[in-house]
Design a protein around this motif. Structure first.
Motif, PDB file in Angstrom:
ATOM      1  N   ALA A  55       0.803  -1.213   0.000  1.00 34.99           N
ATOM      2  CA  ALA A  55       0.000   0.000   0.000  1.00 34.99           C
ATOM      3  C   ALA A  55       0.839   1.268   0.000  1.00 34.99           C
ATOM      4  O   ALA A  55       0.360   2.330  -0.393  1.00 34.99           O
ATOM      5  N   SER A  56       2.093   1.189   0.453  1.00 39.49           N
ATOM      6  CA  SER A  56       2.970   2.359   0.477  1.00 39.49           C
ATOM      7  C   SER A  56       4.395   1.891   0.224  1.00 39.49           C
ATOM      8  O   SER A  56       4.709   0.700   0.383  1.00 39.49           O
ATOM      9  N   PRO A  57       5.307   2.790  -0.187  1.00 36.17           N
ATOM     10  CA  PRO A  57       6.670   2.370  -0.488  1.00 36.17           C
ATOM     11  C   PRO A  57       7.346   1.647   0.665  1.00 36.17           C
ATOM     12  O   PRO A  57       7.263   2.079   1.821  1.00 36.17           O
ATOM     13  N   ALA A  58       8.000   0.535   0.371  1.00 34.13           N
ATOM     14  CA  ALA A  58       8.745  -0.246   1.364  1.00 34.13           C
ATOM     15  C   ALA A  58      10.159   0.321   1.441  1.00 34.13           C
ATOM     16  O   ALA A  58      11.112  -0.237   0.892  1.00 34.13           O
ATOM     17  N   LEU A  59      10.300   1.445   2.122  1.00 40.42           N
ATOM     18  CA  LEU A  59      11.560   2.177   2.118  1.00 40.42           C
ATOM     19  C   LEU A  59      12.640   1.478   2.933  1.00 40.42           C
ATOM     20  O   LEU A  59      12.374   0.888   3.987  1.00 40.42           O
ATOM     21  N   ALA A  60      13.865   1.574   2.436  1.00 41.52           N
ATOM     22  CA  ALA A  60      15.021   1.021   3.144  1.00 41.52           C
ATOM     23  C   ALA A  60      16.259   1.793   2.720  1.00 41.52           C
ATOM     24  O   ALA A  60      16.264   2.496   1.703  1.00 41.52           O
ATOM     25  N   LEU A  73      18.822  -1.816   5.387  1.00 41.05           N
ATOM     26  CA  LEU A  73      18.184  -1.431   6.645  1.00 41.05           C
ATOM     27  C   LEU A  73      16.754  -1.006   6.357  1.00 41.05           C
ATOM     28  O   LEU A  73      16.522   0.023   5.719  1.00 41.05           O
ATOM     29  N   ASP A  74      15.798  -1.810   6.802  1.00 40.14           N
ATOM     30  CA  ASP A  74      14.379  -1.527   6.596  1.00 40.14           C
ATOM     31  C   ASP A  74      13.990  -0.319   7.448  1.00 40.14           C
ATOM     32  O   ASP A  74      14.152  -0.327   8.669  1.00 40.14           O
ATOM     33  N   LEU A  75      13.450   0.714   6.811  1.00 41.44           N
ATOM     34  CA  LEU A  75      13.148   1.944   7.546  1.00 41.44           C
ATOM     35  C   LEU A  75      11.840   1.870   8.316  1.00 41.44           C
ATOM     36  O   LEU A  75      11.552   2.762   9.119  1.00 41.44           O
ATOM     37  N   GLU A  76      11.048   0.806   8.113  1.00 34.10           N
ATOM     38  CA  GLU A  76       9.857   0.638   8.929  1.00 34.10           C
ATOM     39  C   GLU A  76      10.151  -0.172  10.184  1.00 34.10           C
ATOM     40  O   GLU A  76       9.755   0.206  11.283  1.00 34.10           O
ATOM     41  N   GLY A 377      29.494   7.183  12.647  1.00 35.09           N
ATOM     42  CA  GLY A 377      28.987   5.922  12.126  1.00 35.09           C
ATOM     43  C   GLY A 377      27.484   5.831  12.184  1.00 35.09           C
ATOM     44  O   GLY A 377      26.926   4.752  12.426  1.00 35.09           O
ATOM     45  N   ALA A 378      26.796   6.954  11.954  1.00 36.58           N
ATOM     46  CA  ALA A 378      25.346   6.990  12.079  1.00 36.58           C
ATOM     47  C   ALA A 378      24.718   7.617  10.850  1.00 36.58           C
ATOM     48  O   ALA A 378      25.367   8.311  10.061  1.00 36.58           O
ATOM     49  N   VAL A 379      23.417   7.362  10.702  1.00 36.44           N
ATOM     50  CA  VAL A 379      22.574   8.069   9.746  1.00 36.44           C
ATOM     51  C   VAL A 379      21.446   8.713  10.538  1.00 36.44           C
ATOM     52  O   VAL A 379      20.762   8.036  11.319  1.00 36.44           O
ATOM     53  N   PHE A 380      21.269  10.019  10.363  1.00 31.99           N
ATOM     54  CA  PHE A 380      20.192  10.734  11.045  1.00 31.99           C
ATOM     55  C   PHE A 380      18.968  10.810  10.140  1.00 31.99           C
ATOM     56  O   PHE A 380      19.079  11.143   8.962  1.00 31.99           O
ATOM     57  N   GLU A 381      17.820  10.514  10.717  1.00 34.48           N
ATOM     58  CA  GLU A 381      16.539  10.709  10.038  1.00 34.48           C
ATOM     59  C   GLU A 381      15.936  12.004  10.570  1.00 34.48           C
ATOM     60  O   GLU A 381      15.708  12.136  11.774  1.00 34.48           O
ATOM     61  N   ILE A 382      15.690  12.953   9.676  1.00 28.12           N
ATOM     62  CA  ILE A 382      15.250  14.290  10.080  1.00 28.12           C
ATOM     63  C   ILE A 382      13.914  14.600   9.427  1.00 28.12           C
ATOM     64  O   ILE A 382      13.748  14.454   8.219  1.00 28.12           O
ATOM     65  N   ASP A 383      12.945  15.008  10.246  1.00 23.06           N
ATOM     66  CA  ASP A 383      11.649  15.454   9.737  1.00 23.06           C
ATOM     67  C   ASP A 383      11.830  16.875   9.220  1.00 23.06           C
ATOM     68  O   ASP A 383      12.080  17.802   9.989  1.00 23.06           O
ATOM     69  N   TYR A 384      11.693  17.057   7.906  1.00 21.17           N
ATOM     70  CA  TYR A 384      11.970  18.391   7.387  1.00 21.17           C
ATOM     71  C   TYR A 384      10.800  19.353   7.560  1.00 21.17           C
ATOM     72  O   TYR A 384      10.874  20.503   7.161  1.00 21.17           O
ATOM     73  N   ALA A 385       9.725  18.912   8.218  1.00 21.34           N
ATOM     74  CA  ALA A 385       8.657  19.852   8.561  1.00 21.34           C
ATOM     75  C   ALA A 385       9.102  20.792   9.675  1.00 21.34           C
ATOM     76  O   ALA A 385       8.742  21.975   9.687  1.00 21.34           O
ATOM     77  N   ASP A 386       9.909  20.276  10.614  1.00 23.49           N
ATOM     78  CA  ASP A 386      10.344  21.111  11.741  1.00 23.49           C
ATOM     79  C   ASP A 386      11.820  20.960  12.080  1.00 23.49           C
ATOM     80  O   ASP A 386      12.308  21.582  13.028  1.00 23.49           O
ATOM     81  N   LEU A 393      20.232   6.199  13.451  1.00 22.64           N
ATOM     82  CA  LEU A 393      20.524   4.814  13.080  1.00 22.64           C
ATOM     83  C   LEU A 393      22.030   4.621  13.188  1.00 22.64           C
ATOM     84  O   LEU A 393      22.789   5.096  12.348  1.00 22.64           O
ATOM     85  N   GLY A 394      22.470   3.948  14.248  1.00 20.16           N
ATOM     86  CA  GLY A 394      23.887   3.880  14.563  1.00 20.16           C
ATOM     87  C   GLY A 394      24.539   2.567  14.186  1.00 20.16           C
ATOM     88  O   GLY A 394      23.910   1.619  13.727  1.00 20.16           O
TER      89      GLY A 394
END
Length: 405
Positions: A55-60, A73-76, A377-386, A393-394
């Motif tokens: 139903a929605s993109p299976a993001l990774a 790395l599965d983002l869900e 050694g990380a990836v940051f997930e940032i909500d660009y609304a705020d 993700l370390g």
């Protein structure tokens, strides 16, 4: 995407993004859809080749570390799995999309392994179809000399010099038998499949070449192109004097035009944006960032009070752009340059270290920016609304990252 060789061996991961994307095939899969992306029945003719429609993109994220290991790395679910085992003789260059390409060099011989992430989305008019299938190597292409890989709207071009193997995205079971085209020009930049043709940067032109390898005589001037992107409007090449846009006209003919920079402006060496969107962005030397509205054929300079490292256009209704500044902050800009959000200096250590700065990457999806931080050694997930950091993700050692789904 140009390979980055190191001591005769190379690993390249290429992106799949395109306007009007029409590929409808992938490796067959019995993999279930994620819990929040329940499987749905296709209802308007888009075939997933046996993969589950969700139903929605299976993001990774695909992450390549210093030893050449590729992690999915599965983002869900945040679950991690190995796409390719460690190979110390590997460099990585990643993009956005479905496929990854591993390049193995043995003397003059080169083998390109094509890896399917099993996650992709097909634009289909005013909506999209998303699929989730098996991941793994699905075939290889052999050639002589360095390989350059560019993914287009319905095919991938694996180029060795002037010879191009065209991998049809609807015929993935026949990769080893992919047809080969000999270009009539010597490429000096990207060669991208688009609308049944090859678009080749050679000399000071973007040349349009048909399926038989014959130049059509249609093109546009372009110098020093090292980057090409596919947008909802057409294919875009970044050039010293502006951007060359190639579009498909009514009846199927292709047209090429130059979108020049304003007089006296610094060019962007590369452009980036969200897949199947009409905007691209790039760094404008020390002036800030460029936002290219491909539909309007218009450049907008987004002035910044701090030099920038990366820029990517979100391509949403608000025409926002995400940038990384040299102070390590991630910022969201309006089309007039107004700052809408800013993080803390998350990437200060990486941005200030010349040995790490080039490894900082910025990717965007419909809600988030993903920023790699090699210092931690990380990836940051940032909500660009705020500008809020929603996840860290370390433990990844991200030399390169790629967004799939």
């Amino acid at each position: 995407m140009t390979p980055s060789p190191r001591a005769g061996r190379t690993l390249v991961l290429a992106s799949l993004l395109a306007a009007g994307l029409t590929m409808t095939s992938c490796a067959a899969s019995d993999a279930p859809a994620p819990a929040s992306s329940a499987a749905v029945a296709p209802n308007d003719g888009v075939d997933g080749g046996g993969a589950a429609e969700v139903a929605s993109p299976a993001l990774a994220l695909v992450i390549a570390d210093a030893d050449g290991e590729l992690t999915l790395l599965d983002l869900e679910t945040a679950e991690r799995s190995t796409l390719a085992d460690a190979d110390a003789d590997a460099d990585a260059v990643l993009g956005v999309g479905r496929f990854a390409h591993l390049i193995h060099v043995d003397g003059d011989g080169t083998r390109v392994d094509i890896i399917d992430s099993g996650r992709w989305t097909v634009p289909h008019g005013d909506h999209t179809h998303s699929f989730l299938g098996d991941a793994g190597i699905i075939g290889s292409i052999d050639g002589t000399g360095p390989a350059d890989i560019r993914v287009g709207d319905t095919a991938t071009a694996v180029r060795f010099g002037r010879e191009v193997a065209l991998v049809d995205h609807e015929k993935l079971a026949d990769i080893e038998d992919a047809p080969r085209v000999t270009l009539p020009v010597d490429p000096t930049g990207p060669v991208v499949p688009f609308a049944g043709h090859l678009l080749a940067a050679a000399g000071e032109m973007i040349h349009i070449v048909d399926a038989e390898g014959t130049a059509t005589g249609v093109g546009a001037p372009c110098t020093s192109s090292t980057d090409a992107d596919l947008t909802r409007v057409g294919a875009v090449f970044a050039c010293d004097t502006g951007a060359v846009l190639v579009t498909r006209q009514v009846g199927g003919a292709l047209a090429a035009e130059l979108i020049p920079y304003p007089a006296g402006s610094a060019p962007a060496s590369d452009l980036a944006g969200r897949a199947d969107r009409p905007d691209l962005a790039g760094i404008a030397a020390d002036q800030g960032a460029w936002l290219l509205d491909v539909r309007a054929r218009e450049w907008m300079l987004l002035a910044a009070d701090t030099p920038l490292l990366r820029a990517a256009a979100i391509g949403d209704d608000e025409s926002r752009t995400v940038v990384i500044a040299t102070d390590g902050t991630v910022r969201v800009l309006a089309p007039d340059g107004t700052e809408l959000a800013r993080t803390e200096p998350l990437l200060a250590a990486s941005a200030s270290d010349p040995s790490l700065r080039d490894r900082v990457q910025l990717l965007v999806d419909t809600r988030h920016a993903y920023v790699s931080d090699p210092a931690t050694g990380a990836v940051f997930e940032i909500d660009y609304a705020d500008g809020a950091v929603t996840r860290t993700l370390g433990g990844l050692d991200p030399h390169q990252i790629q967004l799939v789904g």
